[in-house]
Every structure is written in C-alpha cells, then in structure tokens.
Motif scaffolding. Structure first.
Motif, short mmCIF file in Angstrom:
data_model
loop_
_atom_site.label_atom_id
_atom_site.label_comp_id
_atom_site.label_asym_id
_atom_site.label_seq_id
_atom_site.Cartn_x
_atom_site.Cartn_y
_atom_site.Cartn_z
N THR A 1 1.34 8.47 -1.07
CA THR A 1 0.21 7.49 -1.76
C THR A 1 -0.39 7.84 -2.93
OG1 THR A 1 -1.56 8.55 -0.36
CG2 THR A 1 -0.30 6.92 0.67
N LEU B 1 -1.97 5.39 -5.77
CA LEU B 1 -3.53 5.27 -6.08
C LEU B 1 -3.83 5.51 -7.25
CD1 LEU B 1 -5.09 6.90 -2.70
CD2 LEU B 1 -4.33 4.56 -3.17
N VAL C 1 -8.84 3.95 2.31
CA VAL C 1 -7.14 3.96 2.22
C VAL C 1 -6.97 4.86 3.37
CG1 VAL C 1 -5.07 4.66 1.20
CG2 VAL C 1 -7.05 3.79 -0.20
N TYR D 1 3.37 0.21 -0.07
CA TYR D 1 1.75 0.43 -0.38
C TYR D 1 0.91 -0.39 -1.42
CZ TYR D 1 2.83 5.00 1.79
OH TYR D 1 3.01 5.84 2.73
N VAL E 1 -10.14 8.10 0.65
CA VAL E 1 -8.96 8.28 1.56
C VAL E 1 -9.45 9.12 2.77
CG1 VAL E 1 -6.95 9.44 1.41
CG2 VAL E 1 -7.75 8.33 -0.67
#
Length: 355
Positions: A21, A25, A9, A141, A39
C-alpha cells in the motif's frame, strides 16, 4: 494536517499486502498533496509509512483493545475523531466491512477493493486453467481511490536506490564500511508451498557467498532464526539478521542491498519499498496473480513452467501431485545465475551513469 479531504485507509494484514500500500499512497499524495491520510493497520507495520507526507498512522490491536465486535466499535469511535471524509477499504474482509458500514451509516463515502476472486479462481483451478496475467494488486488499490474521486496513474517503476546510514552501534553484526556487493536473502514464507526447499537454498547461499558477495538472511520466527544461524556458521560471508533488529532497522539495512533474493513473500515487498531490485522465486503461486513487488520485473521472477501452476493464490494449498515439482525441479544454478546476472546488470548501470 492540511486540506479538507481526509481519507481513512484500511489494510490490517498481511505484511506484504500492507507494504504494497505504501508506494500507492506515495503516488496518491504526489497527485493530491493537500489531501490527508489516516492509515489503520497493525502497529508492527507503522515503519512502512514513515516517509509519506501528510499521513498519520492509527494502530490496530486485534488481540487487545480492538478484539471482537465491541473492539471494532471502539476502533470506529477512535477513528471518527480524525474527522474522516472518505474511507478506502484496501482489505475487504469482515472487520473492514464492518468499519465501512459504520462510516457509511454516518454519511461517509466508502469504497472497497475488488479482489478479482473469479479471475484468480480461473488462474488456479486444476482443470481448464486460464494462465494469463490479471490486474496487479497495487492497481486494484489505486482503483479504490479512483472510486472515491481521486484518480491517478501508478508509475510502478523502481527509482534510484537511496541507501540509509547504518550506525555501527545499532548494527554491530554488520561489516562496515561496505566493501562488497550486498545480497539480501528472504528464504522463508508463511506457507511452505512458497518456500524453495531449504537444502537447495543452502546450496544457493554457499555459491553466492563463495563468489565473494556479502549475504544477509532475513526472517522472523524462532525456527527461521535457528535455520539462519546454521547457515551463518557455514560461511563468513553469510550473516543472519533474524531477530537482531526491528522492522525499521531492517528497512534501513535493506536500503543498502544491491539485490534481494526472495520468495513470493514480504521480503520482496520490503525491498520494493526501498527501490532494491528483487530476484523472486515462485512455486505454487505465480506473478500472474498480481502480487509481484511494486516496480519489479517479471523477467526477474524465477519459476518452472508446469501445467499445474499456479495451484493457489496464497500458497496455502498442498501440492495435489505430491512431488512439489514446481520447486524441487527448479535448479539451484538457475537461481544462482539469476542473482549474479542481476548484480552484473546493476554494475553496468552504475558504470553507464558515471560516464
């Protein structure tokens, strides 16, 4: 890490965008618990992801080892060691595109965010403006993961607050135990077109402090620290947290708030991470552009109806009218009452839950 799927990510900055984000997630992992995440973002933002299961954080240092093109090559080689199976580009800038291309050339599936530039241009243009809500950034996203074969539904709701323990030795400036309602105030932003005039903000702060509530000022820069210090000296119920704690500690403090008063800035998104309701103040920008905090209600967005709003997506465009009416015409009493009403709503909810 478990599972055969490992998704990289990418979201390098800015703070609010990276913070957004995290709840996405979390929803992804609830639906795909056997999937692993890596990430890559700036080291500062690591605390946003501390409570997400099956996630590892890879620091991105653009000013040091990852500087320039060869720095990106180095970053790519580092990330390959994670044995990535798919890449979710939630940034879609030059750096992330280069990383995606490198992974694509090695046979890894990639997908990037659609930023909706045409819709945002229609929303912010000077003439023939189309004023309607466009897709939330968090939904954009989620769409990236759907393109990779991981569809899921975003709940986009505020859950019950879970205040974290504040140890007096780490928070010596805070009156503990908590005996009042705590209001966080995040009055600053990267661009001045998103900032409620500071003289008007001071009126709001003093009114809320005089109502008997405890206020905490959040910010980052040296200039913001000095402004917060001056406000702190004007009322015993105003405390500056600027420069006194790190980001992880700031999130702990935020988790104990009853409400956050924030500009269209990272403060809104940090509070959203901790399920704290936010009264947000909007000037040159608008919630319709898709950056409202995760789970927050547009009913708590304080703004003035003007034909010229919004004039920018990020607030980085000077006011072409020259009078900054979107903020200057927004009465302090509207902001004050919005915060007090939100606290009152919270008290009613608490009472109803105990019956």
């Amino acid at each position: 890490m478990r599972g055969s799927n490992k998704i990289l990510v990418i979201r390098f900055s800015a703070m609010g965008d990276v913070a957004m984000t995290a709840p996405v997630l979390k929803e992804l992992m609830r639906n795909y618990p056997d999937t692993a995440l890596v990430v890559v973002s700036r080291t500062l933002f690591k605390p946003f992801f501390n409570d997400i299961a099956n996630l590892s954080f890879h620091p991105f240092e653009p000013g040091h080892q990852h500087k320039g093109f060869w720095g990106l090559i180095k970053l790519f080689l580092e990330l390959r060691k994670h044995q990535i199976t798919a890449v979710a580009d939630l940034h879609n800038n030059l750096r992330s595109k280069i990383l995606c291309l490198l992974f694509f050339l090695t046979g890894i599936k990639t997908a990037k965010i659609d930023k909706g530039r045409q819709e945002k241009a229609a929303l912010t243009r000077k003439h023939h403006k189309i004023l309607r809500p466009i897709q939330l950034t968090v939904v954009r996203y989620a769409a990236v993961f759907k393109a990779l074969g991981f569809p899921f539904e975003l709940k986009n709701t505020i859950k019950e607050r879970q205040p974290e323990t504040l140890k007096p030795e780490r928070f010596p400036f805070i009156p503990l135990p908590k005996t009042k309602k705590w209001i966080g105030v995040s009055p600053f932003a990267q661009h001045k077109q998103k900032v409620y005039p500071l003289q008007k903000t001071e009126i709001v702060l003093l009114a809320l402090a005089n109502s008997g509530h405890q206020l905490f000022i959040f910010g980052g820069s040296a200039g913001e620290a000095e402004t917060a210090r001056q406000w702190e000296q004007k009322h015993e119920n105003i405390i500056s947290a600027v420069g006194k704690i790190n980001l992880e500690e700031e999130l702990k403090l935020i988790s104990n708030l009853d409400v956050m008063l924030s500009m269209d800035s990272s403060g809104m998104h940090l509070a959203s991470l901790k399920n704290v309701p936010v009264v947000s103040v909007w000037g040159a920008t608008h919630p319709y552009a898709g950056f409202l905090g995760y789970g927050q209600s547009i009913n708590d967005a304080v703004q003035t109806d003007l034909y010229c709003r919004p004039c920018a997506v990020y607030g980085n465009v000077p006011c072409y009218r020259g009078d900054f009416a979107c903020m200057n015409n927004l009465q302090e009493s509207v902001v004050i009452n919005s915060v007090l009403n939100k606290i009152s709503d919270g008290e009613k909810n608490t009472i109803s839950q105990t019956r």
